[in-house]
Design a protein around this motif. Sequence first.
Motif, mmCIF file in Angstrom:
data_model
loop_
_atom_site.group_PDB
_atom_site.id
_atom_site.type_symbol
_atom_site.label_atom_id
_atom_site.label_comp_id
_atom_site.label_asym_id
_atom_site.label_seq_id
_atom_site.Cartn_x
_atom_site.Cartn_y
_atom_site.Cartn_z
ATOM 1 N N ARG B 93 44.855 58.461 -8.702
ATOM 2 C CA ARG B 93 44.909 58.710 -9.525
ATOM 3 C C ARG B 93 43.549 59.267 -10.362
ATOM 4 O O ARG B 93 43.884 60.435 -11.800
ATOM 5 N N GLN B 97 42.778 63.267 -11.816
ATOM 6 C CA GLN B 97 42.324 63.608 -13.429
ATOM 7 C C GLN B 97 41.344 63.578 -13.705
ATOM 8 O O GLN B 97 40.440 65.059 -14.787
ATOM 9 N N PHE B 120 47.727 68.387 -17.727
ATOM 10 C CA PHE B 120 47.814 67.111 -17.894
ATOM 11 C C PHE B 120 47.751 66.540 -16.810
ATOM 12 O O PHE B 120 48.493 64.979 -16.289
ATOM 13 N N PHE B 123 48.231 62.409 -15.037
ATOM 14 C CA PHE B 123 48.224 61.963 -15.800
ATOM 15 C C PHE B 123 49.936 61.370 -15.835
ATOM 16 O O PHE B 123 49.737 59.760 -15.666
ATOM 17 N N ASP B 124 51.022 62.123 -15.998
ATOM 18 C CA ASP B 124 52.497 61.027 -16.120
ATOM 19 C C ASP B 124 52.663 61.807 -14.732
ATOM 20 O O ASP B 124 53.555 61.351 -14.323
ATOM 21 N N HIS B 125 52.750 62.900 -14.636
ATOM 22 C CA HIS B 125 53.696 63.609 -12.979
ATOM 23 C C HIS B 125 53.708 62.448 -11.878
ATOM 24 O O HIS B 125 54.407 62.530 -11.860
ATOM 25 N N ARG B 127 53.037 60.389 -11.261
ATOM 26 C CA ARG B 127 53.363 58.422 -11.676
ATOM 27 C C ARG B 127 55.002 58.640 -11.580
ATOM 28 O O ARG B 127 55.465 57.748 -11.371
ATOM 29 N N TYR B 128 55.295 59.267 -12.418
ATOM 30 C CA TYR B 128 57.193 59.851 -11.875
ATOM 31 C C TYR B 128 57.045 60.718 -11.115
ATOM 32 O O TYR B 128 58.822 61.248 -11.222
ATOM 33 N N ARG B 135 63.922 66.483 -10.998
ATOM 34 C CA ARG B 135 64.750 67.589 -11.884
ATOM 35 C C ARG B 135 64.134 68.515 -11.792
ATOM 36 O O ARG B 135 64.269 69.843 -12.712
ATOM 37 N N ARG B 142 63.811 76.111 -18.948
ATOM 38 C CA ARG B 142 64.329 75.370 -20.524
ATOM 39 C C ARG B 142 63.271 74.142 -20.005
ATOM 40 O O ARG B 142 62.785 73.562 -21.970
ATOM 41 N N SER B 143 62.848 73.565 -19.434
ATOM 42 C CA SER B 143 61.724 71.866 -19.414
ATOM 43 C C SER B 143 60.693 72.157 -20.009
ATOM 44 O O SER B 143 60.150 71.450 -20.022
ATOM 45 N N ARG B 146 57.125 75.557 -16.488
ATOM 46 C CA ARG B 146 56.084 75.093 -15.687
ATOM 47 C C ARG B 146 56.428 76.108 -14.574
ATOM 48 O O ARG B 146 56.067 75.848 -12.701
ATOM 49 N N MET B 215 59.191 80.078 -29.678
ATOM 50 C CA MET B 215 58.312 79.204 -28.498
ATOM 51 C C MET B 215 56.638 79.472 -28.491
ATOM 52 O O MET B 215 56.026 78.900 -29.337
ATOM 53 N N ASP B 219 54.347 77.286 -30.466
ATOM 54 C CA ASP B 219 53.536 76.532 -30.081
ATOM 55 C C ASP B 219 51.855 77.018 -29.622
ATOM 56 O O ASP B 219 51.809 78.138 -29.279
ATOM 57 N N ARG B 221 49.539 76.516 -27.632
ATOM 58 C CA ARG B 221 49.320 77.212 -26.671
ATOM 59 C C ARG B 221 49.350 78.062 -26.129
ATOM 60 O O ARG B 221 48.741 78.599 -24.781
#
Lengths: 251, 251
Positions: B93, B97, B120, B123-125, B127-128, B135, B142-143, B146, B215, B219, B221
């Motif tokens: 991991r 990073q 990122f 970092f989180d993705h 792991r989950y 999903r 909409r999420s 990406r 958006m 945002d 970014r």
Amino acid sequence: MEWSIQQIAREAGTTSRTLRHYGQIGLLAPARVGRNGYRYYDQTNLVRLQRILLLRDLGLNLDAIARILDAGTPDTREALHGHLRWLEQERDRIDRQIASVRTTLRKTERGEALMPAEVFDGFDHTRYKDEVIARWGEDAYRSGDRWWQGLSETEKQQFQQAQRDIGRDYAAAHAAGRPADAADVQAVTARHVRWLGTATQQTPSRTYLVGLGDMYVADPRFAANYGEPGDGTVEFVRDAMRVYAERHLTD
Amino acid sequence: MEWSIQQIAREAGTTSRTLRHYGQIGLLAPARVGRNGYRYYDQTNLVRLQRILLLRDLGLNLDAIARILDAGTPDTREALHGHLRWLEQERDRIDRQIASVRTTLRKTERGEALMPAEVFDGFDHTRYKDEVIARWGEDAYRSGDRWWQGLSETEKQQFQQAQRDIGRDYAAAHAAGRPADAADVQAVTARHVRWLGTATQQTPSRTYLVGLGDMYVADPRFAANYGEPGDGTVEFVRDAMRVYAERHLTD
DNA sequence: GGTAGAAGTTGACGCAACGTCAAAGTCAAG
DNA sequence: CTTGACTTTGACGTTGCGTCAACTTCTACC
């Protein structure tokens, strides 16, 4: 575009409880709070949240994260370089832990004693506690190299003899003004590395050797093994190790 | 031979409080407790304490340590293997990073646009992973846009080039004082929409395009991709998108 | 034998960063 | 209008001790 607390939590890979906590301590306030009390988050919140999670993963505590984010990053590049250095250090630490666990595993599988009786003899690291902690942090102090545990008395003495020889040769080379990358010095380092390999039951990696060199310099327990205090021998050893690592080792 | 609590603590490099804590949770009971209430430790205690501290340094929690020490060797091996796997995962991991931060550094130094989730990634993705993958198909854009994940490096660069061109054209039109509904601006928007269509693999709907424009504004970014910060280009882009959506798109 | 000071004891609270109920209000769908 | 998912605000639990506090005991010295 705004999201509920659950949506933002799923998006960032965390939980709604965490978000409420961050709201409570003032680390991440929702963009809007409805009349019903519901929290609503927007893009700005999401970006900040992800930065928070990044820094959290880097091991910083929430207080420090708040200071960093609110101080306004002076220079992104600088901050990223800082992250990078920290991450590399972290990886090295984990590498050392892995090596340590592997050694332990090998020994338990061979049925060897995990811990000799006089484990605390000789290396009294508690004497230098404050210095070690100051330079390396509590973690380094607690997890410092203890590979020598589990050796028999005879093995210990052999190792100590070999270590003394290597240390004496280093000191002599340094006193003679030899450069750290000279062939004769590198020959000593080669013996040194073999010695380490025997001790840890495996060939050291590049980053491990470099990190170990830095630790020698930082830790007076090690410095005591190489030359007279303050005569620069430890730094000389570190340089020789770095050269050797870069020439012969990989990760 | 027995020692007081302080003596043992100093010898093992820990504190008396820790020893009392270990006594309280049944991890390490003193060999003897005097009539005065004082705790006295013997050799056996010392060995066990040393093993405890070793395992603690390996990152195990006290509960696990108690189980290992009280169960014997086979469980020890099992536990150590498990811990080793965990450590290796942790190192992977961190490696991801590091790669991620390096990418970010390269791109910021070249002034390239950052792809947020890429920044990122790790970092989180990861792991989950399962949840995210689960999903991922349903509502990709909409999420949080990406779409570009899973593209080859070359494709990514082409997209980035196209995006930069479009952004540059928008900025130029805005600087020239063109209105958002002018034909030449709408031509840029048409390219923009085609670009989006390729990216998302489907023609955007009217509400999606309008929402995306908002958006962009919300945002930073995205704002970074269109003109100089604060020069109104993003708002200009949003307006052009709205015009285009209302003229050419439906839901 | 008196006394100071070091070392010991048992509570009890504190800390970080949330997890985990509980009780109750809110929202969206059928 | 009901059902179920989601949300809120407390409030206590968790880990591995650190850190008083109040009190007792041991050791050393006069």
